[in-house]
Motif scaffolding. Structure first.
Motif, PDB file in Angstrom:
ATOM      1  N   ILE A 102       0.824  -1.142   0.317  1.00  0.00           N
ATOM      2  CA  ILE A 102       0.016   0.128  -0.134  1.00  0.00           C
ATOM      3  C   ILE A 102       0.755   1.412   0.151  1.00  0.00           C
ATOM      4  CG2 ILE A 102      -1.783  -1.107   1.073  1.00  0.00           C
ATOM      5  CD1 ILE A 102      -1.119   0.189   3.808  1.00  0.00           C
ATOM      6  N   GLU A 103       2.194   0.968   0.286  1.00  0.00           N
ATOM      7  CA  GLU A 103       3.072   2.287   0.274  1.00  0.00           C
ATOM      8  C   GLU A 103       4.429   1.928   0.432  1.00  0.00           C
ATOM      9  OE1 GLU A 103       3.781   4.196   4.607  1.00  0.00           O
ATOM     10  OE2 GLU A 103       1.566   4.486   3.713  1.00  0.00           O
ATOM     11  N   ARG A 104       5.291   2.624  -0.054  1.00  0.00           N
ATOM     12  CA  ARG A 104       6.853   2.260  -0.045  1.00  0.00           C
ATOM     13  C   ARG A 104       7.265   2.510   1.390  1.00  0.00           C
ATOM     14  NH1 ARG A 104       8.847   2.085  -5.376  1.00  0.00           N
ATOM     15  NH2 ARG A 104       7.812   3.201  -6.715  1.00  0.00           N
ATOM     16  N   VAL A 105       8.522   1.771   2.002  1.00  0.00           N
ATOM     17  CA  VAL A 105       9.062   2.123   3.223  1.00  0.00           C
ATOM     18  C   VAL A 105       9.457   3.786   3.111  1.00  0.00           C
ATOM     19  CG1 VAL A 105      10.990   1.736   4.715  1.00  0.00           C
ATOM     20  CG2 VAL A 105       9.871  -0.170   3.369  1.00  0.00           C
ATOM     21  N   PRO A 106       9.259   4.434   3.810  1.00  0.00           N
ATOM     22  CA  PRO A 106       9.235   5.903   3.853  1.00  0.00           C
ATOM     23  C   PRO A 106      10.751   6.344   3.784  1.00  0.00           C
ATOM     24  CG  PRO A 106       8.308   5.451   5.861  1.00  0.00           C
ATOM     25  CD  PRO A 106       8.317   4.252   5.272  1.00  0.00           C
ATOM     26  N   ARG A 107      11.621   5.558   4.488  1.00  0.00           N
ATOM     27  CA  ARG A 107      12.963   5.977   4.388  1.00  0.00           C
ATOM     28  C   ARG A 107      14.160   5.053   3.997  1.00  0.00           C
ATOM     29  NH1 ARG A 107      12.375   8.585  10.536  1.00  0.00           N
ATOM     30  NH2 ARG A 107      11.510  10.544  10.011  1.00  0.00           N
ATOM     31  N   ASN A 108      15.069   5.375   3.371  1.00  0.00           N
ATOM     32  CA  ASN A 108      16.123   4.983   3.045  1.00  0.00           C
ATOM     33  C   ASN A 108      16.713   3.765   4.015  1.00  0.00           C
ATOM     34  OD1 ASN A 108      19.389   4.881   2.440  1.00  0.00           O
ATOM     35  ND2 ASN A 108      18.260   4.318   0.817  1.00  0.00           N
ATOM     36  N   ALA A 109      16.909   2.518   3.626  1.00  0.00           N
ATOM     37  CA  ALA A 109      17.777   1.596   4.466  1.00  0.00           C
ATOM     38  C   ALA A 109      18.982   1.849   4.463  1.00  0.00           C
ATOM     39  CB  ALA A 109      17.308   0.053   3.822  1.00  0.00           C
ATOM     40  N   PRO A 110      19.610   2.116   5.636  1.00  0.00           N
ATOM     41  CA  PRO A 110      21.062   2.421   6.006  1.00  0.00           C
ATOM     42  C   PRO A 110      21.772   1.175   5.978  1.00  0.00           C
ATOM     43  CG  PRO A 110      19.966   2.725   8.077  1.00  0.00           C
ATOM     44  CD  PRO A 110      18.940   2.237   6.855  1.00  0.00           C
ATOM     45  N   GLY A 111      23.168   1.398   5.668  1.00  0.00           N
ATOM     46  CA  GLY A 111      24.048   0.078   5.617  1.00  0.00           C
ATOM     47  C   GLY A 111      24.373  -0.175   7.330  1.00  0.00           C
ATOM     48  N   LEU A 112      25.103  -1.422   7.384  1.00  0.00           N
ATOM     49  CA  LEU A 112      25.015  -2.021   9.012  1.00  0.00           C
ATOM     50  C   LEU A 112      26.460  -1.800   9.232  1.00  0.00           C
ATOM     51  CD1 LEU A 112      22.764  -4.727   8.916  1.00  0.00           C
ATOM     52  CD2 LEU A 112      22.234  -2.634   9.454  1.00  0.00           C
ATOM     53  N   TRP A 113      27.278  -0.968   8.321  1.00  0.00           N
ATOM     54  CA  TRP A 113      28.771  -1.182   8.751  1.00  0.00           C
ATOM     55  C   TRP A 113      29.337  -0.489  10.102  1.00  0.00           C
ATOM     56  CZ3 TRP A 113      31.074  -4.292   5.601  1.00  0.00           C
ATOM     57  CH2 TRP A 113      30.891  -4.639   4.334  1.00  0.00           C
ATOM     58  N   ASN A 114      29.904  -1.396  10.852  1.00  0.00           N
ATOM     59  CA  ASN A 114      30.566  -1.049  11.947  1.00  0.00           C
ATOM     60  C   ASN A 114      29.610  -0.450  13.100  1.00  0.00           C
ATOM     61  OD1 ASN A 114      33.196  -1.426  11.245  1.00  0.00           O
ATOM     62  ND2 ASN A 114      33.305   0.236  10.342  1.00  0.00           N
ATOM     63  N   LEU A 115      28.412  -0.849  13.142  1.00  0.00           N
ATOM     64  CA  LEU A 115      27.383  -0.231  14.050  1.00  0.00           C
ATOM     65  C   LEU A 115      27.777  -1.081  15.467  1.00  0.00           C
ATOM     66  CD1 LEU A 115      24.058  -0.238  12.019  1.00  0.00           C
ATOM     67  CD2 LEU A 115      25.949   1.597  12.558  1.00  0.00           C
ATOM     68  N   GLY A 116      28.503  -2.123  15.520  1.00  0.00           N
ATOM     69  CA  GLY A 116      28.868  -2.525  16.769  1.00  0.00           C
ATOM     70  C   GLY A 116      29.927  -1.870  17.540  1.00  0.00           C
ATOM     71  N   HIS A 117      30.340  -0.751  17.081  1.00  0.00           N
ATOM     72  CA  HIS A 117      31.240  -0.023  17.697  1.00  0.00           C
ATOM     73  C   HIS A 117      30.650   0.471  18.992  1.00  0.00           C
ATOM     74  CE1 HIS A 117      34.323   3.264  18.337  1.00  0.00           C
ATOM     75  NE2 HIS A 117      34.995   2.542  17.500  1.00  0.00           N
ATOM     76  N   LYS A 118      31.713   0.644  19.973  1.00  0.00           N
ATOM     77  CA  LYS A 118      31.258   1.082  21.416  1.00  0.00           C
ATOM     78  C   LYS A 118      30.742   2.401  21.317  1.00  0.00           C
ATOM     79  CE  LYS A 118      34.214  -2.412  23.795  1.00  0.00           C
ATOM     80  NZ  LYS A 118      35.266  -2.510  24.645  1.00  0.00           N
TER      81      LYS A 118
END
Length: 443
Positions: A102-118
């Motif tokens: 019924i609609e697109r996802v309203p925001r861009n899917a960001p990459g996951l790089w280095n999101l485990g950084h403290k």
């Protein structure tokens, strides 16, 4: 487009080449100990959950659909197709008949790089999940006090919410119980997801191996589910062997001359590092860039327009209107298109937009968006762009003011951004599993 030529300060560049760490406020090199160290059994379990569609309401979409290995941890489009679609990236279909989106996802899917950084403290484009002691559970989120205890990281807190979105993973209220629960409140969704996972015999021994306290299926909760997903994301997409990383570690020849010139501009007179600072190249603040509006927008309470006002949807502060989180830049060349709605198709386009946001906004054209074709949404896709009052408000709220650069200087900055790509970025340790315990198909 040719920009006004401006001389580069050669004495500054000479100093940079002679003593890079002293001439510019460069970040410290990334080190393994800067990252959360997750249990390997949880990482392996998380890989399966990340690709398993059983977590979605209609069992037709997984976390990986929008953050796929083949698309460098993103989905390669401006605005994705969530629940109800099939396939990946620009080839993803939008369903048909009663199952069509019924609609697109309203925001861009960001990459996951280095999101485990403290140092990561805020996630989502509007920052709606962040590290906080406000509610006694370690995080501020749309679930407020109802966020479960025991989450191992901000990544785990973030992983809770796509499955509560009707457009992304939950489905519509009339389609399945999870979609119905999502319509009421996020925390109503998670017990239903737990039941789904508990019912799959193949998951129990994996959870028992990954979590010492899990002895029966009833011990599996949403906390273990998202902790495992976070363990996978935080480990699998950890990468810091780019030419820039090598340069920070003392290998001055790791960057080309063009990349060094771009680095000098980035950390020097252009001032990119004012916002893109620190080891992850983001100060995690919120800035208004004046990107053109399109897509379904995000409906907020009492707003007569389905538009995206960014951080204001979280803070409820009009000063935050149209501001979005400053993105992390490691491996940025692998995750086009750019911006909170994917408006800019290339790194060069995004750099030029930063240099003159108002002019770039006015010159933007619909064909610059990467949107999987959906015939019944064609009229809706660019309704916001045609709203002169809304585009005027966006152009009037711009937080950055950068100097004019020559085409050569723009090219140097783009070259530097390519120097942030890890040499092993495309060689992930685990990748995509062939099968998952639910038996559902793997994208």
């Amino acid at each position: 487009m040719t920009l006004m030529t401006k001389p580069i300060v050669t004495s500054c560049l000479a100093a940079i080449f002679a003593a890079p760490a002293l001439a510019m406020d460069l970040p410290e090199p990334l080190k393994l100990e800067d990252f959360i160290q997750f249990d390997q059994a949880q990482v392996e379990l998380g890989q399966l959950l990340f690709y398993d569609k059983v977590l979605s309401g209609n069992q037709n979409i997984a976390c990986a659909t929008c953050h796929h290995h083949d698309l460098n941890s993103a989905d390669g489009v401006s605005l994705g197709i969530g629940e109800g679609g099939a396939g990946l990236g620009m080839r993803r279909s939008a369903g048909a008949g009663a199952d069509q989106i019924i609609e697109r996802v309203p925001r861009n899917a960001p990459g996951l790089w280095n999101l485990g950084h403290k140092d990561v403290e805020v996630l989502f484009h509007d920052g709606r999940v962040s590290v906080s002691d406000d509610f006694g559970n370690g995080f501020r989120s749309p679930a407020w006090i109802f966020l479960p205890q025991g989450l191992n990281s901000l990544l785990a807190a973030q992983a809770l919410f796509p499955m509560t979105s009707e457009i992304e993973m939950a489905g519509q209220p009339e389609e399945n119980p999870i979609g119905g629960a999502a319509y009421d409140a996020p925390h109503y969704v998670w017990p239903l997801v737990e039941e789904r996972v508990r019912a799959i015999d193949g998951y129990l021994p994996l959870f028992m191996d990954a979590f010492d306290h899990v002895e029966t299926a009833e011990d599996i909760t949403i906390v273990e589910i998202v902790n495992a997903i976070a363990a996978f994301e935080g480990t699998e997409f950890r990468n810091f062997d780019s030419p820039f990383d090598q340069y920070l570690n003392g290998e001055e020849d790791a960057l080309s001359d063009a990349q060094k010139r771009g680095m000098a501009l980035f950390y020097g007179e252009v001032g990119c590092a004012t916002c893109h600072s620190g080891p992850l190249m983001s100060n995690q603040s919120f800035q208004a860039l004046g990107l053109p509006p399109f897509g379904p927008g995000i409906t907020t309470l009492n707003d007569p327009i389905a538009r995206d006002v960014g951080r204001m949807t979280v803070s409820d502060d009009p000063e935050d209107a149209y501001r979005f989180r400053v993105p992390f830049l490691r491996n940025v060349a692998l995750t086009a298109p750019y911006g909170h709605n994917g408006a800019m198709p290339t790194l060069e386009a995004m750099v030029r937009h930063h240099l003159d946001p108002e002019q770039s906004n006015a010159a933007w054209r619909e064909e610059m968006a990467s949107l999987p074709p959906v015939s019944w949404l064609e009229e809706e896709d660019f309704m916001l762009l045609a709203n002169a009052a809304e585009t005027g408000r966006i152009r009037a709220k711009i937080d950055i003011d950068l100097p004019v650069l020559s085409d050569a200087e723009v090219a140097d900055i783009v070259a530097f951004l390519h120097g942030l790509t890890g040499e092993t970025a495309l060689q992930r340790p685990m990748g995509r599993p062939d099968t998952v315990p639910s038996g559902l198909p793997v994208d």
